[in-house]
Write a protein that holds these residues in place. Structure first.
Motif, PDB file in Angstrom:
ATOM      1  N   ARG A  17      16.445  38.084   5.182  1.00 20.91           N
ATOM      2  CA  ARG A  17      16.465  38.567   6.332  1.00 20.91           C
ATOM      3  C   ARG A  17      17.047  37.444   7.284  1.00 20.91           C
ATOM      4  N   PRO A  18      17.901  37.648   8.188  1.00 18.94           N
ATOM      5  CA  PRO A  18      18.416  36.583   9.074  1.00 18.94           C
ATOM      6  C   PRO A  18      17.062  36.000   9.836  1.00 18.94           C
ATOM      7  N   GLN A  19      17.380  34.660  10.281  1.00 18.68           N
ATOM      8  CA  GLN A  19      16.220  34.072  11.081  1.00 18.68           C
ATOM      9  C   GLN A  19      16.683  33.978  12.359  1.00 18.68           C
ATOM     10  N   PHE A  28      19.428  29.368  21.664  1.00 22.21           N
ATOM     11  CA  PHE A  28      19.211  30.477  20.460  1.00 22.21           C
ATOM     12  C   PHE A  28      19.892  30.069  19.315  1.00 22.21           C
ATOM     13  N   GLN A  29      19.352  30.306  18.104  1.00 20.26           N
ATOM     14  CA  GLN A  29      20.074  29.930  16.898  1.00 20.26           C
ATOM     15  C   GLN A  29      19.963  31.116  16.045  1.00 20.26           C
ATOM     16  N   LEU A  30      20.900  31.590  15.317  1.00 13.64           N
ATOM     17  CA  LEU A  30      21.009  32.438  14.301  1.00 13.64           C
ATOM     18  C   LEU A  30      21.089  31.920  13.031  1.00 13.64           C
ATOM     19  N   SER A  31      20.452  32.036  11.964  1.00 12.11           N
ATOM     20  CA  SER A  31      20.680  31.489  10.610  1.00 12.11           C
ATOM     21  C   SER A  31      20.793  32.663   9.710  1.00 12.11           C
ATOM     22  N   LEU A  32      21.628  32.813   8.696  1.00 13.03           N
ATOM     23  CA  LEU A  32      21.650  34.067   7.767  1.00 13.03           C
ATOM     24  C   LEU A  32      22.413  33.376   6.521  1.00 13.03           C
ATOM     25  N   LEU A  33      22.092  34.267   5.387  1.00  9.64           N
ATOM     26  CA  LEU A  33      22.583  33.693   4.059  1.00  9.64           C
ATOM     27  C   LEU A  33      23.534  35.066   3.947  1.00  9.64           C
ATOM     28  N   ALA A  34      24.832  34.684   3.552  1.00  9.59           N
ATOM     29  CA  ALA A  34      25.768  35.511   3.213  1.00  9.59           C
ATOM     30  C   ALA A  34      26.346  35.439   2.034  1.00  9.59           C
ATOM     31  N   LEU A  48      25.126  30.665   6.865  1.00 12.82           N
ATOM     32  CA  LEU A  48      25.724  30.466   8.173  1.00 12.82           C
ATOM     33  C   LEU A  48      24.861  30.342   9.453  1.00 12.82           C
ATOM     34  N   PHE A  49      25.010  29.444  10.565  1.00 14.52           N
ATOM     35  CA  PHE A  49      24.475  29.074  11.533  1.00 14.52           C
ATOM     36  C   PHE A  49      25.191  29.332  12.784  1.00 14.52           C
ATOM     37  N   TRP A  50      24.745  29.915  13.642  1.00 14.52           N
ATOM     38  CA  TRP A  50      25.286  30.250  14.936  1.00 14.52           C
ATOM     39  C   TRP A  50      24.265  30.055  16.231  1.00 14.52           C
ATOM     40  N   VAL A  51      24.699  29.232  17.043  1.00 15.55           N
ATOM     41  CA  VAL A  51      24.019  28.724  18.233  1.00 15.55           C
ATOM     42  C   VAL A  51      24.700  29.155  19.667  1.00 15.55           C
ATOM     43  N   GLY A  52      23.853  29.617  20.408  1.00 19.76           N
ATOM     44  CA  GLY A  52      24.435  29.886  21.841  1.00 19.76           C
ATOM     45  C   GLY A  52      24.223  31.123  22.236  1.00 19.76           C
ATOM     46  N   ASP A  53      24.641  31.544  23.463  1.00 17.63           N
ATOM     47  CA  ASP A  53      24.680  32.723  24.008  1.00 17.63           C
ATOM     48  C   ASP A  53      25.378  33.749  23.310  1.00 17.63           C
ATOM     49  N   GLY A  88      21.719  26.351  -8.320  1.00 17.77           N
ATOM     50  CA  GLY A  88      23.016  26.185  -7.869  1.00 17.77           C
ATOM     51  C   GLY A  88      23.455  25.376  -6.631  1.00 17.77           C
ATOM     52  N   ALA A  89      24.401  26.091  -5.892  1.00 19.82           N
ATOM     53  CA  ALA A  89      24.839  25.436  -4.532  1.00 19.82           C
ATOM     54  C   ALA A  89      25.025  26.617  -3.583  1.00 19.82           C
ATOM     55  N   GLU A  90      25.120  26.038  -2.537  1.00 20.49           N
ATOM     56  CA  GLU A  90      25.545  27.163  -1.328  1.00 20.49           C
ATOM     57  C   GLU A  90      26.422  26.360  -0.372  1.00 20.49           C
ATOM     58  N   LEU A  91      27.372  27.073   0.097  1.00 18.44           N
ATOM     59  CA  LEU A  91      28.146  26.258   1.253  1.00 18.44           C
ATOM     60  C   LEU A  91      27.334  26.645   2.642  1.00 18.44           C
ATOM     61  N   GLN A  92      27.343  25.623   3.617  1.00 18.09           N
ATOM     62  CA  GLN A  92      26.687  25.972   4.824  1.00 18.09           C
ATOM     63  C   GLN A  92      27.967  25.707   5.840  1.00 18.09           C
ATOM     64  N   ALA A  93      27.947  26.515   6.947  1.00 16.11           N
ATOM     65  CA  ALA A  93      29.143  26.545   7.874  1.00 16.11           C
ATOM     66  C   ALA A  93      28.580  26.980   9.114  1.00 16.11           C
TER      67      ALA A  93
END
Length: 126
Positions: A17-19, A28-34, A48-53, A88-93
């Motif tokens: 689940r997204p956090q 505000f910060q949204l973090s999710l795994l895609a 993926l990390f997304w911050v702000g309004d 394994g590995a993951e990308l973070q962006a």
């Protein structure tokens, strides 16, 4: 000036689940795994990390559709690979923009359904 590396394309929301939360600065910060599901043995994780309004407005409008398998159109920058031994590995962006194309079904997205994902570094002056 060097242009940033961009990560753009179609991704599927993972089962995790997204956090949502706040940064140290109170934003505000949204973090999710895609997942980028290119084929049976070609699945790549992207955190993926997304911050702000804008992230907060996206979450308020789309939280109910953000379930496993949701189809997301994403533009992100600063992708970095992180090893997650032994998994394994993951990308973070960092997300620049995101659109919910289709809410997720209860099941995972079908294998091979990823249409596009481009890692694009544009040299300065291009």
């Amino acid at each position: 000036m060097v242009a940033p590396t961009l990560l753009t394309g179609t991704f599927f929301l993972a089962r995790q689940r997204p956090q949502v939360g706040k940064t140290a600065d109170g934003l505000f910060q949204l973090s999710l795994l895609a997942m980028d599901r290119r084929g049976v043995h070609e699945v790549e994780a992207v955190r993926l990390f997304w911050v702000g309004d804008t992230a907060q407005a996206f979450w308020a409008a789309n939280a109910s559709g953000m379930t496993a398998g949701a189809v997301l159109e994403v533009q992100a920058d600063k992708p970095r690979a992180h090893a997650l031994h032994p998994y394994g590995a993951e990308l973070q962006a960092r997300v620049k923009s995101m659109r919910l194309e289709r809410p997720g079904p209860a099941a995972e997205a079908p294998v091979g359904a990823s249409a596009t994902r481009h890692l694009n570094h544009q040299p300065a002056g291009a």
